[in-house]
Design a protein around this motif. Structure first.
Motif, mmCIF file in Angstrom:
data_model
loop_
_atom_site.group_PDB
_atom_site.id
_atom_site.type_symbol
_atom_site.label_atom_id
_atom_site.label_comp_id
_atom_site.label_asym_id
_atom_site.label_seq_id
_atom_site.Cartn_x
_atom_site.Cartn_y
_atom_site.Cartn_z
ATOM 1 N N GLY A 64 34.799 32.170 27.577
ATOM 2 C CA GLY A 64 33.276 32.644 27.612
ATOM 3 C C GLY A 64 32.657 32.249 28.845
ATOM 4 N N TYR A 65 33.157 31.891 29.970
ATOM 5 C CA TYR A 65 32.326 31.924 30.948
ATOM 6 C C TYR A 65 31.881 33.170 31.688
ATOM 7 C CZ TYR A 65 33.507 26.926 30.842
ATOM 8 O OH TYR A 65 33.671 25.732 30.615
ATOM 9 N N ALA A 66 30.713 33.481 32.392
ATOM 10 C CA ALA A 66 30.466 34.834 32.815
ATOM 11 C C ALA A 66 30.966 34.718 34.160
ATOM 12 C CB ALA A 66 28.894 34.750 32.994
ATOM 13 N N VAL A 67 32.144 35.587 34.356
ATOM 14 C CA VAL A 67 32.788 35.770 35.585
ATOM 15 C C VAL A 67 32.378 37.221 36.406
ATOM 16 C CG1 VAL A 67 35.016 36.028 36.809
ATOM 17 C CG2 VAL A 67 34.757 34.411 34.721
ATOM 18 N N PRO A 68 31.655 37.167 37.268
ATOM 19 C CA PRO A 68 31.198 38.389 37.897
ATOM 20 C C PRO A 68 32.498 39.234 38.529
ATOM 21 C CG PRO A 68 30.885 36.483 39.539
ATOM 22 C CD PRO A 68 31.329 35.880 38.377
ATOM 23 N N PHE A 69 32.942 40.049 37.737
ATOM 24 C CA PHE A 69 34.192 40.754 38.324
ATOM 25 C C PHE A 69 33.880 42.027 39.301
ATOM 26 C CE2 PHE A 69 36.176 38.885 34.452
ATOM 27 C CZ PHE A 69 37.247 38.479 34.930
ATOM 28 N N ASP A 70 32.602 42.055 39.416
ATOM 29 C CA ASP A 70 32.237 42.978 40.864
ATOM 30 C C ASP A 70 32.649 42.148 42.081
ATOM 31 O OD1 ASP A 70 31.123 45.046 39.009
ATOM 32 O OD2 ASP A 70 29.154 44.450 39.009
ATOM 33 N N LEU A 71 32.344 40.774 41.950
ATOM 34 C CA LEU A 71 32.656 39.958 43.205
ATOM 35 C C LEU A 71 34.091 40.013 43.130
ATOM 36 C CD1 LEU A 71 29.477 37.651 42.901
ATOM 37 C CD2 LEU A 71 30.011 39.288 44.625
ATOM 38 N N VAL A 72 34.852 39.805 42.052
ATOM 39 C CA VAL A 72 36.194 39.691 42.152
ATOM 40 C C VAL A 72 36.767 40.924 42.816
ATOM 41 C CG1 VAL A 72 38.326 39.340 40.775
ATOM 42 C CG2 VAL A 72 36.101 38.015 40.143
ATOM 43 N N LEU A 73 36.497 42.012 42.561
ATOM 44 C CA LEU A 73 36.954 43.247 42.770
ATOM 45 C C LEU A 73 36.752 43.316 44.554
ATOM 46 C CD1 LEU A 73 38.296 45.840 42.854
ATOM 47 C CD2 LEU A 73 36.327 47.006 42.276
ATOM 48 N N ALA A 74 35.534 42.849 45.121
ATOM 49 C CA ALA A 74 35.105 42.868 46.208
ATOM 50 C C ALA A 74 36.121 41.679 46.960
ATOM 51 C CB ALA A 74 33.676 42.488 46.661
ATOM 52 N N GLY A 75 36.198 40.625 46.726
ATOM 53 C CA GLY A 75 36.997 39.448 47.061
ATOM 54 C C GLY A 75 38.404 40.152 47.013
ATOM 55 N N SER A 76 39.015 40.891 46.244
ATOM 56 C CA SER A 76 40.353 41.278 46.187
ATOM 57 C C SER A 76 40.453 42.304 47.450
ATOM 58 C CB SER A 76 40.623 41.844 44.961
ATOM 59 O OG SER A 76 40.508 41.126 43.822
ATOM 60 N N LEU A 77 39.440 43.098 47.415
ATOM 61 C CA LEU A 77 39.600 44.101 48.698
ATOM 62 C C LEU A 77 39.461 43.291 50.165
ATOM 63 C CD1 LEU A 77 37.451 47.071 47.324
ATOM 64 C CD2 LEU A 77 39.941 46.857 47.385
ATOM 65 N N VAL A 78 38.947 42.396 50.079
ATOM 66 C CA VAL A 78 38.694 41.609 51.288
ATOM 67 C C VAL A 78 39.836 40.739 51.613
ATOM 68 C CG1 VAL A 78 37.516 39.574 52.464
ATOM 69 C CG2 VAL A 78 36.286 41.371 51.201
ATOM 70 N N TRP A 79 40.647 40.390 50.506
ATOM 71 C CA TRP A 79 41.910 39.623 50.625
ATOM 72 C C TRP A 79 43.104 40.805 51.120
ATOM 73 C CZ3 TRP A 79 46.197 40.777 48.155
ATOM 74 C CH2 TRP A 79 47.365 39.848 48.333
ATOM 75 N N ALA A 80 42.829 41.867 50.626
ATOM 76 C CA ALA A 80 44.133 42.819 50.872
ATOM 77 C C ALA A 80 43.725 43.302 52.279
ATOM 78 C CB ALA A 80 43.945 43.927 49.976
ATOM 79 N N VAL A 81 42.623 43.321 52.766
ATOM 80 C CA VAL A 81 42.407 43.683 54.314
ATOM 81 C C VAL A 81 42.834 42.759 55.045
ATOM 82 C CG1 VAL A 81 40.597 44.072 55.925
ATOM 83 C CG2 VAL A 81 40.726 45.565 53.712
ATOM 84 N N LEU A 82 42.538 41.543 54.998
ATOM 85 C CA LEU A 82 42.852 40.354 55.633
ATOM 86 C C LEU A 82 44.484 40.141 55.758
ATOM 87 C CD1 LEU A 82 40.270 37.429 54.737
ATOM 88 C CD2 LEU A 82 40.078 38.972 56.763
ATOM 89 N N ILE A 83 44.991 40.153 54.721
ATOM 90 C CA ILE A 83 46.464 40.065 54.550
ATOM 91 C C ILE A 83 47.055 41.123 55.352
ATOM 92 C CG2 ILE A 83 48.533 40.423 52.969
ATOM 93 C CD1 ILE A 83 47.369 37.649 53.095
ATOM 94 N N VAL A 84 46.926 42.481 55.142
ATOM 95 C CA VAL A 84 47.233 43.603 56.128
ATOM 96 C C VAL A 84 46.880 43.137 57.742
ATOM 97 C CG1 VAL A 84 47.018 46.027 56.636
ATOM 98 C CG2 VAL A 84 47.279 45.041 54.148
#
Length: 126
Positions: A95-115
């Protein structure tokens, strides 16, 4: 993985709600198929984490990177990323409000940093 995250969120939220509803309405220790299926859906991401770990270990054993640290770092970062996603999905299910827009942005940043990290590690060594 980024595309699968919203699907996992929906599946695990539904599964968690089903488990809670069944638990509240249950009249005995007998579990029906819906409860077992719900538990399997909640355990889907940890199982996917184990499968990803096996694939990464096999890939790095078959074609080891020039710098051994690159393989270890990518493995640890991937497992940490997947554990974070699992934690966020569970938080959302509770029931916590998780901002999945930020999760998506963080996922993309993570992918770029790993590559970038992997490419830079291989380029510097070559």
């Amino acid at each position: 993985m980024v595309v699968a995250t919203p699907l996992l969120v929906v599946l695990t939220r539904t599964a968690t709600q089903n488990l809670l509803n069944r638990r509240n309405n249950c009249r005995g220790p007998r579990k029906n198929r819906a409860e077992i299926a719900s538990a399997c859906i909640v355990a889907l991401l940890p199982a996917l984490m184990v499968a990803t770990l096996v694939v990464l270990k096999g890939a790095f054993r078959y074609d080891p990177p020039d710098v051994p640290q690159v393989g270890t770092t990518i493995t640890v970062a991937t497992m940490a990323f997947m554990a974070t996603v699992h934690g966020l999905v569970l938080a959302w299910n509770l029931g916590y409000a998780v901002p999945f827009d930020l999760v998506l942005a963080g996922s993309l940043v993570w992918a770029v940093l790993i590559v970038v990290y992997a490419a830079n590690g291989e380029r510097v060594h070559a």
